[in-house]
Design an enzyme around this catalytic site. Structure first.
Site, mmCIF file in Angstrom:
data_model
loop_
_atom_site.group_PDB
_atom_site.id
_atom_site.type_symbol
_atom_site.label_atom_id
_atom_site.label_comp_id
_atom_site.label_asym_id
_atom_site.label_seq_id
_atom_site.Cartn_x
_atom_site.Cartn_y
_atom_site.Cartn_z
ATOM 1 N N GLY A 1 -60.825 -22.613 -60.818
ATOM 2 C CA GLY A 1 -59.603 -21.960 -61.261
ATOM 3 C C GLY A 1 -58.333 -22.676 -60.844
ATOM 4 O O GLY A 1 -57.472 -22.972 -61.673
ATOM 5 N N ALA A 2 -58.221 -22.960 -59.547
ATOM 6 C CA ALA A 2 -56.995 -23.564 -59.042
ATOM 7 C C ALA A 2 -57.224 -24.036 -57.614
ATOM 8 O O ALA A 2 -58.267 -23.742 -57.024
ATOM 9 C CB ALA A 2 -55.861 -22.542 -59.061
ATOM 10 N N MET A 3 -56.233 -24.762 -57.085
ATOM 11 C CA MET A 3 -56.398 -25.332 -55.742
ATOM 12 C C MET A 3 -55.080 -25.272 -54.983
ATOM 13 O O MET A 3 -54.039 -25.660 -55.506
ATOM 14 C CB MET A 3 -56.898 -26.785 -55.888
ATOM 15 C CG MET A 3 -57.074 -27.491 -54.569
ATOM 16 S SD MET A 3 -58.328 -26.679 -53.525
ATOM 17 C CE MET A 3 -57.671 -27.047 -51.921
ATOM 18 N N GLU A 4 -55.195 -24.836 -53.739
ATOM 19 C CA GLU A 4 -54.009 -24.512 -52.938
ATOM 20 C C GLU A 4 -53.421 -25.684 -52.164
ATOM 21 O O GLU A 4 -52.835 -25.475 -51.092
ATOM 22 C CB GLU A 4 -54.398 -23.402 -51.949
ATOM 23 C CG GLU A 4 -55.351 -23.821 -50.803
ATOM 24 C CD GLU A 4 -56.832 -23.555 -51.052
ATOM 25 O OE1 GLU A 4 -57.218 -23.471 -52.243
ATOM 26 O OE2 GLU A 4 -57.587 -23.450 -50.082
ATOM 27 N N HIS B 1 -53.133 -15.749 -55.208
ATOM 28 C CA HIS B 1 -54.199 -16.217 -54.314
ATOM 29 C C HIS B 1 -53.860 -17.599 -53.745
ATOM 30 O O HIS B 1 -53.905 -17.801 -52.530
ATOM 31 C CB HIS B 1 -55.514 -16.258 -55.095
ATOM 32 C CG HIS B 1 -56.685 -16.744 -54.305
ATOM 33 N ND1 HIS B 1 -57.594 -15.890 -53.717
ATOM 34 C CD2 HIS B 1 -57.098 -17.987 -53.985
ATOM 35 C CE1 HIS B 1 -58.505 -16.593 -53.083
ATOM 36 N NE2 HIS B 1 -58.236 -17.883 -53.229
ATOM 37 N N GLU B 2 -53.520 -18.524 -54.631
ATOM 38 C CA GLU B 2 -53.245 -19.889 -54.152
ATOM 39 C C GLU B 2 -52.001 -19.894 -53.271
ATOM 40 O O GLU B 2 -51.957 -20.582 -52.255
ATOM 41 C CB GLU B 2 -53.077 -20.868 -55.323
ATOM 42 C CG GLU B 2 -54.240 -20.905 -56.312
ATOM 43 C CD GLU B 2 -55.608 -21.052 -55.678
ATOM 44 O OE1 GLU B 2 -55.726 -21.657 -54.601
ATOM 45 O OE2 GLU B 2 -56.588 -20.528 -56.259
HETATM 46 N N1 B3K Z 1 -59.956 -23.370 -52.520
HETATM 47 C C1 B3K Z 1 -60.202 -23.607 -53.902
HETATM 48 C C2 B3K Z 1 -61.630 -23.786 -54.245
HETATM 49 C C3 B3K Z 1 -62.129 -25.157 -54.106
HETATM 50 C C4 B3K Z 1 -63.510 -25.279 -54.703
HETATM 51 C C5 B3K Z 1 -64.096 -26.583 -54.411
HETATM 52 N N2 B3K Z 1 -65.386 -26.796 -55.033
HETATM 53 C C6 B3K Z 1 -59.636 -22.529 -54.762
HETATM 54 C C7 B3K Z 1 -59.424 -21.240 -54.104
HETATM 55 O O1 B3K Z 1 -60.313 -20.560 -53.674
HETATM 56 O O2 B3K Z 1 -58.289 -20.886 -53.947
HETATM 57 ZN ZN ZN Z 2 -59.122 -19.469 -52.363
#
Ligand code: B3K
Ligand code: ZN
Length: 877
Positions: A268-271, A304-305
């Site tokens: 979905g996304a990355m923080e 969330h992010e």
């Molecule tokens: N922290 C990332 C997820 C990364 C997944 C890597 N395979 C998104 C999240 O949970 O906000």
């Molecule tokens: Zn997360």
């Protein structure tokens, strides 16, 4: 299968890193074919590591080519380092030194979408969990935190926007006439939070004034044609920033916060610190192209992010076994945020319904693991519903046990105590315990035990003394990895109703209340309520106060009463679900036995009363009227007979539709929303009830209803109404369904996110030749195997297609296995996720089970990535 089996990594083997990296200086000379990465790592031995002569072992990847290596000013010749198993090993090092390393990578050929890769015409990165090692050699582990300075060099005419974490500190021209930009992030961070983006991007700018009156620049970057779809995300970001200040006292720390949308993204996304990267499907929104559900998803993921900036970035994980420390907590935070923005009960029902369907299934399957796993082969496989959603339930239980004030004191202590550190789930619980004085010793077992606990409740009323006793027994499933599970600390929220459905104020331990939290923390306990005149009806596990399966022998009359009268809105939904499950179970049995389906439905009675209850939020009415999904019924069944489930559910749906045809017609007409589209709780609620009513009404074969489906599809001014009408047409086998699907594609073929919805719906279409149809869909110009969203739409949709995926000749399983084998090489993370439906083979009816197993064995015989190997081998164990 590979000759050597991948290694299992155990939590118990954790040791501190022998070296630390105080500063990381990176230079990227960007080029599609070969990008040169130069790193200068300011390293020293870790004083906390007992070994003063441990070698330096850096993580790398097959795709990283080493060009040059130097320690301080000394260039290391080949004999002075080793390269083994993607590691770079230097045996003799000083106590403090600067390691310079030049590597080559090929972003264009990176199909795994981990590390630095290309998406459309941009460069972007994904480093969590272990992607950074595909960029350069590094101590790629979250407990190595470093201050990063990043220089990006590129041709400005093609890459006018060049971004990395922190603040832009310098920009200029190189001797060759290229442009360079330097970014500096003052906050030490692990490499998994590193990000880089370069492209020809458009930007929307805004600002946010923090509670301490600092102005923060907000920027959302997209490809130019998408810039008109970022306003909603920007507003959601500002709401999130304010909410985190008000609810957790957490303020944003840098002067700039950037988000970039990319089309090709594994999740979905990355923080990433100060530079979140989003799958465009989780960021872009416009009324014409985005459904209500997707609007809410955008808001939740933006939040969330953003929330990760504290729960994840400022305080991060010591090792990947602690993933739920940041994910469970952050999901809890985003769930509460969404509840505050919209309706608490609606949000709770949606989250719990998802948990009970998908996480419970995972917990009962071969990949079952505690929220803090004890071991893994590939960490990417542990970004699971258990770590995320059950992890959030565990934090929610802490909130329930402590109450809101003490929970806030606990989170304040956690953030203050551990700011800038990489810590463990134990540290989180210790802060909660220290700040509140509440003993969480038994509670902590939730972190190390897997499986969904069963709580069985029986009761007895003593009319002579007016005492009502609830006896609760708990049992956590025994598994191969968990031979002796211990009792957990389970908060069970309970209320009592009298025979007319009125709430009763009852005494428990001298406390009189309409709502009690019982602490079930041994194998069996009795809770005695006093001062009652008659046997009450218990409303158990209100708000789903713990992620357990609750068993109590409710009569149909009890369930109807709870459904119509409970003051706990969540349990009104829960009672309706239970009643529906009871009826569907009977119907499934009839279908399995080849009998004609017939039932005297009491649910219909409950629904009739419900639709006339004007006090309820229409969104709640819609949720209560929604029958348990095929997926949830499959979770409950053992073994699963897919065709019987489908038949039974359809039977009950038609039965309800016919019994309440007039009501559905009237609901449809009453809940029309006029005026401009808005993604507000109120409008979403009306649309959800209106569209649900239509999906029932059309099942009565009423001509008017059928005409309305088509008219709504054609005249809708928003995607929610248009797509809902289309979905109803497809699932009810409307005579115009095929034409509508074709025209929908024609209308939206230039909008990839809408096309993805079309792909998904097309792949879900039930028919005898569903496998052939889905194969054809993969040949359609709209499909692209390189794009995870499209793969998820088609193959994820197909996994839900009972007549296709579970075709009795096994062709559905074979087809999915073929795709997994292809994707295993290209994109192991996506391939591994696609395995999930096949891993449920032990629960399938015997004929299907054998066919699924054969496909798993066929996959296992291939040369597999660690990702796919772990899932398949564990499924067959
Ligand atoms: N922290 C990332 C997820 C990364 C997944 C890597 N395979 C998104 C999240 O949970 O906000
Ligand atoms: Zn997360």
């Amino acid at each position: 299968m590979k000759d050597s089996q991948p290694k299992t990594i155990h939590l118990k083997d954790y040791t501190v890193p022998p070296f630390l990296i105080d500063k990381t200086e990176l230079t990227f000379d960007l080029d599609e074919a070969t990008t040169v990465v130069t790193s200068r790592l300011h390293m020293r031995r870790n004083p906390e590591c007992g070994k003063s002569n441990a070698p330096l072992v850096l993580d790398g990847g097959e795709d990283v080519k080493l060009i040059a290596l130097a320690m301080d000013d000394y260039t290391l010749p080949e004999g002075e380092y080793q390269q083994e198993d993607n590691k770079l090993i230097i045996t003799a090092t000083a106590d403090e030194f600067v390691l310079t390393c030049e590597t080559l990578i090929e972003p264009q050929n990176n199909t795994s979408l981990e590390g630095l890769y290309r998406s459309s015409s941009m460069f972007c990165t994904q480093c969590e969990a272990e992607g950074f090692r595909h960029i350069t050699y590094y101590l790629d582990r979250p407990d190595v935190m470093s201050v990063f300075t990043t220089t990006i060099i590129a041709d400005e005419s093609r890459y006018p926007v060049m971004l990395s974490n922190g603040n832009e500190v310098e920009k200029g021209k190189t001797e060759e006439g290229k442009t360079f930009v330097v970014w500096h992030d003052p906050f030490p961070k692990p490499a998994y939070l590193f990000a880089l983006v370069a492209g020809d991007l458009a930007v929307k700018n805004d600002t946010f004034i923090t509670q301490s009156q600092r102005e923060v620049t907000l920027q959302i970057f997209t490809e130019p044609h998408n810039l008109d779809k970022v306003d909603y995300a920007m507003e959601a970001l500002k709401r999130s920033m304010r909410w985190d200040e008000e609810t957790y006292g957490r303020e944003y720390d840098l002067d700039i916060f950037m988000i970039v949308a990319v089309d090709d993204f594994n999740m979905g996304a990355m923080e990433n610190k100060g530079l979140n990267i989003f799958n465009s499907s989780c960021l872009l929104a416009s009324p014409k192209t985005t459904t209500d559900d997707s609007y809410l998803r955008v808001e939740a993921i933006v939040a969330h992010e953003y929330f990760h900036n504290w729960s994840g970035n400022r305080v991060t994980c010591r090792d990947w076994f602690q993933l739920s420390l940041k994910e469970g907590f952050t999901v809890f935070r985003d769930q509460t945020f969404s509840a505050d923005m919209h309706s608490e009960t609606v949000k709770r029902v949606e989250d719990v319904s998802f948990l009970k369907t998908a996480q419970f299934a995972e917990d009962a399957g071969p990949m079952s693991h505690p929220i803090r796993p004890a071991s893994f082969i590939e960490i990417s496989n542990f970004y699971t519903l258990t770590v995320y959603e059950k992890g959030a339930e565990v934090v929610r239980m802490v909130h329930t046990l402590l109450g809101p004030e003490k929970f806030r004191a606990g989170s304040d202590l956690y953030f203050d105590r551990h700011d800038g550190q990489a810590v463990t789930c134990d540290d989180f619980i210790a802060a909660m315990q220290d700040a509140s004085g509440v003993d969480l010793t038994v509670f902590k077992r939730w972190y190390s035990q897997s499986g969904t606990p069963n709580v069985t409740v029986t009761d007895a009323f003593d009319s002579a003394t007016g005492s009502y006793r609830l006896t609760m027994k708990q049992e956590t499933p025994v598994t191969q990895n968990q031979p002796n599970p211990l009792p957990l600390h389970i908060p069970v929220r309970v209320g009592l109703l009298d025979a007319s459905g009125q709430a009763i104020s009852a005494n428990l331990h001298d406390e009189s209340s309409e709502d009690h939290v019982l602490h079930l923390n041994t194998e069996e306990q009795v809770f005695e309520f006093t001062g009652l005149n008659a046997k009450p009806i218990p409303s158990l596990l209100r708000g789903f106060s713990a992620p357990v399966k609750l068993h109590y022998d409710y009569s149909t009359a009890d369930l109807l009463l709870l459904m119509s009268s409970d003051t706990d809105g969540f349990n009104r939904w829960s009672a309706a679900q239970q009643l529906a499950v009871n009826e569907l179970t009977l119907l499934i049995e009839q279908a399995k036995a080849g009998k004609e389906l017939s039932i005297n439905s009491q649910l219909v009675k409950g629904f009739k009363a419900l639709v006339n209850d004007k006090t309820l939020d229409p969104a709640m009415v819609a949720l209560i009227l929604t029958l348990p999904s095929q997926a949830y019924l499959s979770e409950l069944a053992n073994p699963i007979y897919p065709a019987a489930i489908k038949k039974a559910r359809h039977h009950l749906k038609v039965l309800v539709a016919k019994a309440l045809a007039d009501e559905f017609e009237s609901l449809y007409n009453t809940h029309k929303v006029t005026g401009e589209y808005q993604a507000t709780a109120e409008d979403i609620a009306h649309r959800s009830l209106k569209n649900l009513a239509l999906s029932y009404w059309v099942e009565t074969d009423n001509e008017l209803a059928q005409k309305i489906v088509f008219d709504q599809y054609q005249s809708a001014d928003n995607m929610t109404d248009q797509f809902s009408a289309l979905t109803t047409a497809v699932h009810s086998k409307h005579e115009k369904a095929a034409d509508m699907l074709a025209s929908f594609y024609e209308q939206w073929k230039e909008e990839p996110l809408v096309v993805n919805k079309w792909l998904m719906l097309s792949a879900c279409q039930e028919s005898e030749d569903a496998v052939a149809k889905v194969k054809a869909l993969m040949e359609h110009p709209a499909f692209d195997l390189k794009n995870p969203n499209k793969v998820r739409s088609v193959l994820g949709g197909f996994g839900q297609n009972l007549s296709g995926f579970h075709h009795s000749d096994g062709s559905g399983y074979r087809f999915l296995a073929d795709q997994i084998i292809v994707l295993n090489k290209r994109n192991p993370q996506i391939a591994s996720r696609l395995c999930t439906p096949l891993t449920r083979w032990k629960k399938m009816e015997p004929a299907l089970s054998a066919k699924m197993k054969a496909e798993l064995e066929r996959i296992l015989a291939e040369d597999l990535s660690k990702d796919v190997f772990e899932v398949i081998s564990k499924s067959l164990a």
